[in-house]
Design an enzyme around this catalytic site. Structure first.
Site, short mmCIF file in Angstrom:
data_model
loop_
_atom_site.label_atom_id
_atom_site.label_comp_id
_atom_site.label_asym_id
_atom_site.label_seq_id
_atom_site.Cartn_x
_atom_site.Cartn_y
_atom_site.Cartn_z
N HIS A 256 -101.69 -55.96 44.32
CA HIS A 256 -100.73 -56.81 45.01
C HIS A 256 -99.89 -55.95 45.93
O HIS A 256 -99.58 -54.81 45.58
CB HIS A 256 -99.82 -57.54 44.01
CG HIS A 256 -99.14 -58.72 44.60
ND1 HIS A 256 -97.95 -58.61 45.29
CD2 HIS A 256 -99.49 -60.03 44.63
CE1 HIS A 256 -97.60 -59.81 45.71
NE2 HIS A 256 -98.51 -60.69 45.33
N ASP B 280 -104.05 -64.67 40.35
CA ASP B 280 -105.33 -65.28 40.69
C ASP B 280 -106.43 -64.91 39.72
O ASP B 280 -107.46 -65.58 39.63
CB ASP B 280 -105.75 -64.87 42.10
CG ASP B 280 -104.78 -65.44 43.12
OD1 ASP B 280 -104.43 -66.61 42.96
OD2 ASP B 280 -104.38 -64.72 44.03
N1 CMC Z 1 -109.93 -53.27 44.03
C1 CMC Z 1 -110.15 -51.96 44.32
N2 CMC Z 1 -109.31 -51.20 45.03
C2 CMC Z 1 -108.18 -51.78 45.47
C3 CMC Z 1 -107.89 -53.14 45.22
C4 CMC Z 1 -108.80 -53.89 44.47
N3 CMC Z 1 -108.57 -55.17 44.19
N4 CMC Z 1 -106.69 -53.46 45.79
C5 CMC Z 1 -106.26 -52.35 46.39
N5 CMC Z 1 -107.15 -51.33 46.20
C6 CMC Z 1 -106.99 -49.94 46.66
C7 CMC Z 1 -107.25 -49.82 48.15
O1 CMC Z 1 -108.59 -49.51 48.41
C8 CMC Z 1 -106.30 -48.71 48.54
O2 CMC Z 1 -106.91 -47.48 48.17
P1 CMC Z 1 -106.60 -46.16 49.07
O3 CMC Z 1 -105.13 -45.91 48.97
O4 CMC Z 1 -107.43 -45.11 48.42
O5 CMC Z 1 -107.06 -46.49 50.45
C9 CMC Z 1 -105.10 -48.91 47.61
O6 CMC Z 1 -105.62 -49.60 46.45
C10 CMC Z 1 -103.98 -49.73 48.23
O7 CMC Z 1 -104.55 -50.95 48.72
P2 CMC Z 1 -104.09 -51.68 50.06
O8 CMC Z 1 -105.21 -52.50 50.56
O9 CMC Z 1 -103.49 -50.67 50.98
O10 CMC Z 1 -102.94 -52.57 49.49
P3 CMC Z 1 -102.34 -53.85 50.19
O11 CMC Z 1 -100.95 -53.97 49.70
O12 CMC Z 1 -102.56 -53.79 51.66
O13 CMC Z 1 -103.26 -55.04 49.65
C11 CMC Z 1 -104.08 -56.81 48.33
C12 CMC Z 1 -102.88 -55.89 48.62
C13 CMC Z 1 -103.61 -57.91 47.38
C14 CMC Z 1 -104.57 -57.49 49.64
C15 CMC Z 1 -105.21 -55.95 47.70
O14 CMC Z 1 -104.77 -55.38 46.49
C16 CMC Z 1 -106.48 -56.78 47.47
O15 CMC Z 1 -107.29 -56.91 48.40
N6 CMC Z 1 -106.67 -57.34 46.23
C17 CMC Z 1 -107.77 -58.22 45.97
C18 CMC Z 1 -107.46 -59.60 46.53
C19 CMC Z 1 -106.44 -60.33 45.68
O16 CMC Z 1 -106.53 -60.39 44.46
N7 CMC Z 1 -105.47 -60.96 46.37
C20 CMC Z 1 -104.47 -61.81 45.71
C21 CMC Z 1 -103.07 -61.33 45.92
S1 CMC Z 1 -101.96 -62.22 44.83
C22 CMC Z 1 -101.87 -63.79 45.45
C23 CMC Z 1 -101.12 -63.93 46.72
O17 CMC Z 1 -99.97 -63.47 46.80
O18 CMC Z 1 -101.67 -64.53 47.64
#
Ligand code: CMC
Length: 434
Positions: free
Chosen positions: A311, A369
């Protein structure tokens, strides 16, 4: 800045020999903020923060999140208390008005919402313009936007009464629209709302009743539905809420703004994640295949992510996921699916991920989720409806945030800037000379 922030010193920023003095403000809770509104005037520089990881976009009194501690408060009340002790319409009132209602306020509010649940008869024909196989979120974006074509008398955003009517209309009609989106996609006749039912039961009936047979809403399902609505009601300045605020900042009507929020919510990184999480659990299928998927999630050359994990704000267990996990078990027990292989995969995946250094180091915990998809599936909803339910529940949060923005006397159109890295100025060449 609006009215409740307290000045708490200044920050000094020097860029290329020019120094700017920037006010620092403290809110009620959370980190202080540096007000950079005058930075451009003082230094002729903009700030750059594409994913808004360091940027606050507004002052708000609605929702507070402490992502490190896993805290979520609505108007000061912890989400777990609201989910356990309140009900969705009471939470709606709280979000919109700032305080919990008295008994008579709650009764009046509930009556008003109940009395607005029907749709204009012509609106039903509107659904028929969509193909039967349309994704219900596509229908939601279109149908909610179309409300502005049916309810002209609540589109003047400068009139507080019209804003109130629009808010009540949307909260009341969203379940009816969502129920119809579902019925349309499965080719069944629309079921009209029933005023004697509570909000959640009414919605379940509009989704699952058929004219040929009476339908009794099970209490455990109604309670679970109501909790799911509460848990999704608002979440501060997330992507869809910011979309609603940005759309509203131009003066667009409230129905159009909420349609914009629904469009943003649809994406798999946001509201679409519960659908994606369930699809992922189905794809994994059995517990023995989990290590393969965990390895893929950790592999930088593989775009695969564990859906339902991570998240932007929570770097601790999502407090909503805790409530959702319990609700999930209650529903699965009620429908006799407690040994559901999907749940077994989910539980094992959660365990493995929580112990894996990759997920620990990156603070990736299960989010809401992760469990909501399994719960909704057990309740009988097809996966395409999951994000629709999120949109239904989040409508009140969007409206509360939109209303707060409209009522802020300092509100201006949202207009971010950029760093331009395209071609420098050059002269046009006629086609023959290129
Ligand atoms: N599985 C594997 N690696 C992950 C995941 C995951 N679900 N989420 C983040 N990472 C890694 C990512 O690769 C990155 O690694 P590095 O620093 O080595 O590049 C690190 O963790 C930070 O991730 P980010 O993409 O920079 O983080 P963000 O804040 O931009 O993204 C997120 C947040 C929710 C989009 C992401 O965690 C994700 O894609 N999760 C899966 C989708 C999901 O479950 N979304 C629902 C969010 S809750 C409901 C809502 O509020 O809508």
């Amino acid at each position: 800045m609006q009215n409740k922030v307290k000045p708490n010193g200044t920050a000094t920023l020097t860029v290329k020999g020019t120094t700017a003095e920037l006010p620092v403000y403290s809110g009620t809770l959370g980190p202080d903020v540096i007000d950079i509104a005058t930075l451009n005037k003082q230094t002729d520089h903009f700030t750059l923060d594409p994913g808004f990881t360091s940027t606050g976009s507004c002052e708000s009194q609605i929702t507070f999140i402490d992502g490190d501690k896993g805290i979520l408060l609505h108007r000061g009340y912890p989400i777990d208390q609201l989910a356990e002790k309140s009900n969705y319409l009471e939470v709606c009132y709280l979000l919109l008005n700032g305080e919990l209602p008295t008994a008579s306020e709650l009764e009046d509010y509930t009556t008003s919402i109940t009395m607005h649940t029907m749709l204009h008869a012509q609106f039903d024909r509107f659904f028929e313009g969509f193909r039967r196989d349309a994704h219900p979120m596509a229908i939601m974006v279109g149908a909610v936007g179309a409300l502005s074509a049916f309810y002209h008398d609540s589109t003047d955003i400068t009139d507080p009464y019209q804003r109130l009517v629009a808010a009540h209309r949307m909260i009341a009609k969203m379940p009816t629209i969502a129920g119809r989106a579902h019925k349309y996609s499965i080719g069944q006749p629309f079921i009209s709302p029933r005023n004697e039912l509570d909000y959640a039961s009414n919605f379940l009936r509009m989704c699952f009743a058929v004219p040929a047979e009476d339908y009794q809403v099970q209490e455990v399902m109604a309670r679970a539905m109501d909790k799911i609505f509460i848990l999704h009601a608002d979440h501060e300045q997330n992507a869809s809420t910011s979309t609603v605020r940005l759309a509203g900042s131009s003066g667009a009507n409230p129905f159009a703004c909420i349609a914009a929020g629904i469009a943003c919510l649809w994406g798999p990184s946001h509201g679409g994640a519960n659908e994606a999480a369930l699809n992922m659990l189905q794809e994994i299928g059995t517990v023995d295949r989990i290590p393969e998927y965990v390895a893929r999630a950790k592999d930088k050359s593989d775009p695969f992510r564990l859906m339902g994990f991570g998240h932007r704000v929570y770097k601790n267990y999502d407090p909503r996921a805790k409530v959702m996990q319990k609700t999930c078990h209650e529903v699965l027990e009620a429908v006799g699916h407690n040994n559901d292989p999907l749940l077994q995969v989910a539980m094992e995946l959660e365990k493995i991920a929580l112990e894996d250094p990759y997920f620990i180091d990156k603070k990736l915990y299960p989010n809401i989720d992760f469990y909501s998809g399994i719960t909704l599936k057990a309740m009988g909803f097809p996966t395409e409806m999951f994000t629709v339910l999120f949109a239904l529940a989040r409508t009140v949060g969007w409206i509360a945030q939109w209303q707060e923005m409209i009522e802020d006397p300092t509100q201006r159109i949202g207009r971010p800037r950029q760093i331009y890295t395209g071609a420098p100025m050059r002269d046009y060449k006629p086609v023959g000379a290129r």
